[in-house]
Design an enzyme around this catalytic site. Structure first.
Site, PDB file in Angstrom:
ATOM      1  N   HIS A   1      43.677  74.852  78.633  1.00 24.04           N
ATOM      2  CA  HIS A   1      44.774  73.878  78.567  1.00 24.04           C
ATOM      3  C   HIS A   1      45.172  73.716  77.101  1.00 24.04           C
ATOM      4  CE1 HIS A   1      46.982  70.116  78.730  1.00 24.04           C
ATOM      5  NE2 HIS A   1      47.118  70.320  80.026  1.00 24.04           N
TER       6      HIS A   1
ATOM      7  N   GLU B   1      45.851  71.240  75.383  1.00 18.59           N
ATOM      8  CA  GLU B   1      45.164  70.162  74.655  1.00 18.59           C
ATOM      9  C   GLU B   1      43.798  70.629  74.164  1.00 18.59           C
ATOM     10  OE1 GLU B   1      45.728  67.167  77.691  1.00 18.59           O
ATOM     11  OE2 GLU B   1      47.860  67.172  77.215  1.00 18.59           O
TER      12      GLU B   1
ATOM     13  N   GLY C   1      53.726  66.004  78.894  1.00 24.07           N
ATOM     14  CA  GLY C   1      53.671  64.567  78.604  1.00 24.07           C
ATOM     15  C   GLY C   1      54.868  64.028  77.841  1.00 24.07           C
TER      16      GLY C   1
ATOM     17  N   GLY D   1      50.317  66.620  85.299  1.00 25.27           N
ATOM     18  CA  GLY D   1      49.498  65.695  84.514  1.00 25.27           C
ATOM     19  C   GLY D   1      49.776  64.262  84.910  1.00 25.27           C
ATOM     20  N   GLY D   2      50.604  63.592  84.128  1.00 22.08           N
ATOM     21  CA  GLY D   2      50.855  62.163  84.301  1.00 22.08           C
ATOM     22  C   GLY D   2      51.173  61.751  85.730  1.00 22.08           C
TER      23      GLY D   2
ATOM     24  N   ASN E   1      46.103  67.140  87.181  1.00 24.85           N
ATOM     25  CA  ASN E   1      45.167  67.120  86.055  1.00 24.85           C
ATOM     26  C   ASN E   1      45.121  65.686  85.533  1.00 24.85           C
ATOM     27  OD1 ASN E   1      43.802  67.388  83.648  1.00 24.85           O
ATOM     28  ND2 ASN E   1      45.427  68.535  82.599  1.00 24.85           N
ATOM     29  N   TRP E   2      44.031  65.012  85.822  1.00 22.47           N
ATOM     30  CA  TRP E   2      43.917  63.604  85.408  1.00 22.47           C
ATOM     31  C   TRP E   2      43.613  63.461  83.923  1.00 22.47           C
ATOM     32  CZ3 TRP E   2      41.256  59.657  89.252  1.00 22.47           C
ATOM     33  CH2 TRP E   2      42.068  59.533  90.392  1.00 22.47           C
ATOM     34  N   LYS E   3      43.299  64.577  83.258  1.00 21.78           N
ATOM     35  CA  LYS E   3      42.929  64.538  81.836  1.00 21.78           C
ATOM     36  C   LYS E   3      41.805  63.499  81.625  1.00 21.78           C
ATOM     37  CE  LYS E   3      47.634  65.790  80.782  1.00 21.78           C
ATOM     38  NZ  LYS E   3      48.547  66.146  79.710  1.00 21.78           N
TER      39      LYS E   3
ATOM     40  N   SER F   1      55.680  67.919  82.473  1.00 22.32           N
ATOM     41  CA  SER F   1      56.611  66.878  82.924  1.00 22.32           C
ATOM     42  C   SER F   1      57.184  67.147  84.314  1.00 22.32           C
ATOM     43  CB  SER F   1      57.734  66.675  81.893  1.00 22.32           C
ATOM     44  OG  SER F   1      57.194  66.207  80.678  1.00 22.32           O
TER      45      SER F   1
ATOM     46  N   GLU G   1      52.602  76.436  80.909  1.00 22.59           N
ATOM     47  CA  GLU G   1      52.849  75.061  80.480  1.00 22.59           C
ATOM     48  C   GLU G   1      53.383  75.071  79.050  1.00 22.59           C
ATOM     49  OE1 GLU G   1      50.352  72.070  82.808  1.00 22.59           O
ATOM     50  OE2 GLU G   1      49.075  72.796  81.205  1.00 22.59           O
TER      51      GLU G   1
HETATM   52  C1  PEP Z   1      49.303  68.919  81.927  1.00 22.56           C
HETATM   53  O1  PEP Z   1      48.663  68.285  81.089  1.00 22.56           O
HETATM   54  O2  PEP Z   1      48.801  69.916  82.433  1.00 22.56           O
HETATM   55  C2  PEP Z   1      50.635  68.457  82.283  1.00 22.56           C
HETATM   56  C3  PEP Z   1      51.411  69.263  82.929  1.00 22.56           C
HETATM   57  O3  PEP Z   1      50.963  67.175  81.898  1.00 22.56           O
HETATM   58  P1  PEP Z   1      52.300  66.361  82.272  1.00 22.56           P
HETATM   59  O4  PEP Z   1      52.628  66.641  83.714  1.00 22.56           O
HETATM   60  O5  PEP Z   1      51.959  64.930  82.026  1.00 22.56           O
HETATM   61  O6  PEP Z   1      53.388  66.874  81.369  1.00 22.56           O
END
Ligand code: PEP
Length: 251
Positions: free
Chosen positions: A99, A101, A175, A235-236, A12-14, A214, A169
């Site tokens: 999600h 966010e 993050g 994500g990241g 997920n590049w957000k 994470s 999640e």
């Molecule tokens: C996400 O936003 O779906 C996510 C899992 O982010 P991260 O891996 O950066 O915690």
């Protein structure tokens, strides 16, 4: 991971990425096509602006491209929104819905998330439906109750017949570099599996349950080996081809 479910590693590049960032997809495509084929499905969900361009690089390497959100309606007077058929038209095969966010920033309710998931399915795409508790909810001992409520109310009845993916999640793990213990992930995923089986019978055994929060090369092997963890939403670490490839290799 369950032996009869092909794991899914979805990035997920957000709200990150310009056309210049597509060199990371070229790099990932080269990793994936130069060695043994991955034992999982690999997907990337970039900002909608990059779906078509990413697909041109990703598709030949077997990487599925998805989107991060959609409007519940197929078309209409909704300035600035994108519908599931539009995302399909751009080349998306998956759409993340609910999600945390979006639940937080855009006050999305379980009901809206369910409608979005239905729109995704109606467009012939697969929704990745996100659920997860906040730190306050976990500390209050309400993680199970919150996630169960989200699951029941966000997953549409169509999941009895059509393909959906669930991503657990924990909001406090996204993050932050923090992750739940393996025992906590195992307990939550077992509970999610039991609820899906109670609602959808044998179909509930086949629904992919992703862990997200994470996930990185250093913890991927341990987390992806937990029972009822059928892959990850990343994500990241998905922004860098080398990191994502390390997670794919762990799967
Ligand atoms: C996400 O936003 O779906 C996510 C899992 O982010 P991260 O891996 O950066 O915690």
């Amino acid at each position: 991971m369950a032996q009869n479910i092909t794991p899914l590693i979805a990035g997920n590049w957000k709200m990150n990425g310009l056309r210049v960032s597509l060199f990371e997809v070229e790099k990932l495509a080269s990793h994936l096509t130069s060695g043994e084929p991955p034992r999982c499905t690999v997907a990337l969900c970039p900002p909608a602006t990059l779906i078509a361009a990413m697909n041109r690089i990703a598709a030949p390497a077997g990487i599925v491209v998805g989107a991060q959100d959609c409007h519940p309606a197929a078309s209409g007077a909704h300035t600035g929104d994108l519908s599931a058929p539009m995302l399909a038209d751009a080349g998306a095969q998956l759409v993340i819905v609910g999600h945390s966010e979006r639940r937080t920033d855009h006050h999305e309710t379980d009901e809206l998330v369910r409608q979005k998931a239905q729109a995704v399915l109606a467009a012939g795409l697969t929704p990745i439906i996100c659920v997860g508790e906040t730190l306050a909810e976990r500390e209050a001992g309400r993680a199970d109750a919150v996630v169960s409520r989200q699951l029941a109310a966000s997953v549409p009845e169509e999941a009895a017949e059509l393909d959906v993916v669930i991503a657990y999640e924990p909001v406090w793990a996204i993050g932050t570099g923090l992750t739940p213990t393996s025992a906590d992930i195992a307990q939550m995923h077992k509970s999610l599996r039991d609820q899906l089986v109670a609602r959808f019978g044998a179909k509930g055994e086949t629904i992919r349950l992703l862990y997200g929060g994470s996930l990185k090369p250093a913890n991927a092997r341990e987390i992806l080996a937990i029972a009822h963890v059928n892959g990850g939403l990343v994500g990241g670490a998905s922004l860098l081809a080398d990191d994502l490839f390390a997670i794919i290799s762990a799967a």
